[in-house]
Write a protein that holds these residues in place. Sequence first.
Motif, short mmCIF file in Angstrom:
data_model
loop_
_atom_site.label_atom_id
_atom_site.label_comp_id
_atom_site.label_asym_id
_atom_site.label_seq_id
_atom_site.Cartn_x
_atom_site.Cartn_y
_atom_site.Cartn_z
N ILE A 171 17.72 -59.18 -6.83
CA ILE A 171 17.70 -57.90 -7.99
C ILE A 171 16.04 -57.30 -7.94
N CYS A 172 16.47 -55.69 -7.20
CA CYS A 172 15.08 -55.06 -7.28
C CYS A 172 15.01 -54.44 -8.85
N GLY A 173 13.96 -54.41 -9.08
CA GLY A 173 13.46 -53.55 -9.98
C GLY A 173 12.29 -52.15 -9.97
N GLY A 174 12.66 -51.18 -10.80
CA GLY A 174 11.23 -49.77 -10.53
C GLY A 174 11.39 -48.93 -11.80
N ALA A 175 9.90 -48.81 -11.89
CA ALA A 175 9.97 -47.84 -13.29
C ALA A 175 10.49 -46.05 -12.42
N PHE A 176 10.04 -46.20 -11.65
CA PHE A 176 10.48 -44.70 -10.46
C PHE A 176 10.00 -43.83 -11.07
N GLU A 177 8.77 -43.95 -11.35
CA GLU A 177 8.06 -42.63 -12.41
C GLU A 177 8.53 -41.11 -11.51
N GLY A 178 8.79 -40.41 -11.87
CA GLY A 178 9.16 -39.28 -11.80
C GLY A 178 10.12 -38.61 -11.25
N LEU A 179 11.17 -39.98 -11.28
CA LEU A 179 12.35 -39.72 -11.27
C LEU A 179 13.29 -38.89 -12.10
N TYR A 180 12.75 -38.84 -13.55
CA TYR A 180 13.77 -38.87 -14.29
C TYR A 180 14.07 -37.06 -13.79
N ASP A 181 12.15 -36.18 -14.06
CA ASP A 181 12.07 -35.18 -13.89
C ASP A 181 13.11 -34.14 -12.67
N MET A 182 12.31 -35.38 -12.04
CA MET A 182 13.36 -35.00 -10.61
C MET A 182 14.59 -34.58 -10.41
N VAL A 183 15.40 -35.55 -11.46
CA VAL A 183 16.82 -35.37 -11.20
C VAL A 183 17.62 -34.11 -12.48
N TYR A 184 16.18 -34.31 -13.47
CA TYR A 184 16.50 -33.07 -14.21
C TYR A 184 16.20 -31.65 -13.77
N ARG A 185 15.36 -31.53 -13.37
CA ARG A 185 15.64 -30.36 -12.11
C ARG A 185 16.82 -30.03 -11.18
N ARG A 186 17.21 -30.97 -10.56
CA ARG A 186 17.91 -30.92 -10.07
C ARG A 186 19.60 -30.38 -10.76
N VAL A 187 20.31 -30.89 -11.05
CA VAL A 187 21.41 -30.53 -12.52
C VAL A 187 20.70 -29.08 -13.62
N ALA A 188 19.69 -29.42 -13.56
CA ALA A 188 19.69 -27.99 -14.57
C ALA A 188 19.16 -26.81 -13.46
N SER A 189 19.47 -26.91 -12.41
CA SER A 189 19.25 -25.67 -11.72
C SER A 189 20.79 -24.70 -11.62
N GLY A 190 21.33 -25.96 -11.69
CA GLY A 190 22.64 -25.37 -11.48
C GLY A 190 23.20 -25.47 -9.49
N GLU A 191 22.57 -25.71 -8.84
CA GLU A 191 23.19 -25.52 -7.45
C GLU A 191 23.87 -26.81 -7.61
N THR A 192 23.71 -27.90 -8.13
CA THR A 192 24.67 -28.72 -7.61
C THR A 192 26.28 -28.82 -8.54
N LYS A 193 27.19 -29.63 -8.58
CA LYS A 193 28.36 -30.06 -9.40
C LYS A 193 27.94 -29.85 -10.52
N ASP A 194 26.92 -30.93 -10.70
CA ASP A 194 26.24 -31.59 -12.02
C ASP A 194 26.16 -30.53 -13.33
N LYS A 195 26.37 -31.16 -13.84
CA LYS A 195 26.36 -29.63 -15.05
C LYS A 195 25.53 -30.81 -16.66
N LEU A 196 24.54 -29.62 -16.90
CA LEU A 196 24.42 -30.79 -18.37
C LEU A 196 25.45 -30.66 -19.11
N ILE A 197 25.16 -31.72 -20.15
CA ILE A 197 26.47 -31.33 -20.76
C ILE A 197 25.28 -30.87 -22.42
N GLN A 198 26.97 -29.89 -22.82
CA GLN A 198 25.90 -30.03 -23.95
C GLN A 198 26.60 -30.14 -25.33
N GLU A 199 25.97 -30.70 -26.24
CA GLU A 199 26.38 -31.21 -27.23
C GLU A 199 26.59 -30.42 -29.22
N TYR A 200 26.76 -30.53 -29.79
CA TYR A 200 26.57 -29.73 -31.00
C TYR A 200 26.10 -30.61 -31.92
#
Length: 366
Positions: free
Chosen positions: A192-221
Amino acid sequence: MSEIQAPKEIFQRLEADVVDQRVALEQISVALYKHLSDIKVGNIMLIGNSGTGKTTIMRAIERMFESNIGLGSFLNTIRLNANIVSNDESTETESSVIVERLHQNALKIMGDHPDPERFRQLMEHSVVFLDEVDKIRAYVGDKANPRGILAQEALLTLIEGEGISRPLTVKNADGTLVQHKVHIDTGRILFICGGAFEGLYDMVYRRVASGETKDKLIQEYVVAETQEDMEQKEHFSLHDYVRYEDMFDYGMTPQFLGRFDEVIVLNDLTIKGLMRIFIEPHNSLFREARRYFRSLGIELQVSKEGVREIAETAYDNHRLGARALRMVFKRVMRGIEFDPHTNYLVKDQGAKKVLTITREMVQRYS
């Protein structure tokens, strides 16, 4: 196998110590059940900010093994920092750090009655928790990290399942010493390996927000100022979007990460979760403090508003997670622990001394 008959039973045991991580505990419980049933199981990668419960989860697993008489062959658990594993430039030495720790721990568990078969079981049924595994990434930015590469390669050899032999000295009935070579299949060890992986959150957010992949940001009202006014708000959770490819880009090699069946993202703690952590676990801050004051003949209590104030203050230091609770509570209790009889105590009708931590006290001393 023990009297544990289903993953749900493991979940219930772990949940007594680990708060606000239901999804993670469900996945971990399934993996542990397979491990206890001697069914091939992939390893687990935990991603979570500091204080979200990675170490608490491992301690809860240790306590489960220790408190269940039917799990005697699973008592061999160790916790290591991944940086320790990568201290030496020899890959052989790096992998043997873990093996040697498991070996010594198994000898300690067996005590004065070493037995080759029990030793083999303790080694093969062991659980290894490696913290800060994100620190052994293969590269940082555009630069290669040789130590990280070596560490991942060494761990990969061990995790894949190398056959090793370990010496065990046994005393016969006549007092003579006999050394055995016990064959160990390291592929049965659960990592069982663990880590904070600092910077991963921002890296994944930039990928999703760019719209260049099939993942799209969920829009909630969400409701704005009035019921009639609604506004769209982006919803982003690392748990929903992180992919193995993101972990590769972060610096975990495909060969190494391919040995993990689960990549689990721990929740950031909420105020409600912090309140529960402060009160509920058997080793919670509040229970520790109650034991201390009982030794002084004082019953410690805390109002619901006091608990919320402690949790809200800790939540403001969200990067520390649950560790912020201790920081806040220690500030509140510093003078009170030293001299609780001055201006703090009241007596109930039974003349029992009672000390109640209120919201006002928290605000005043934190």
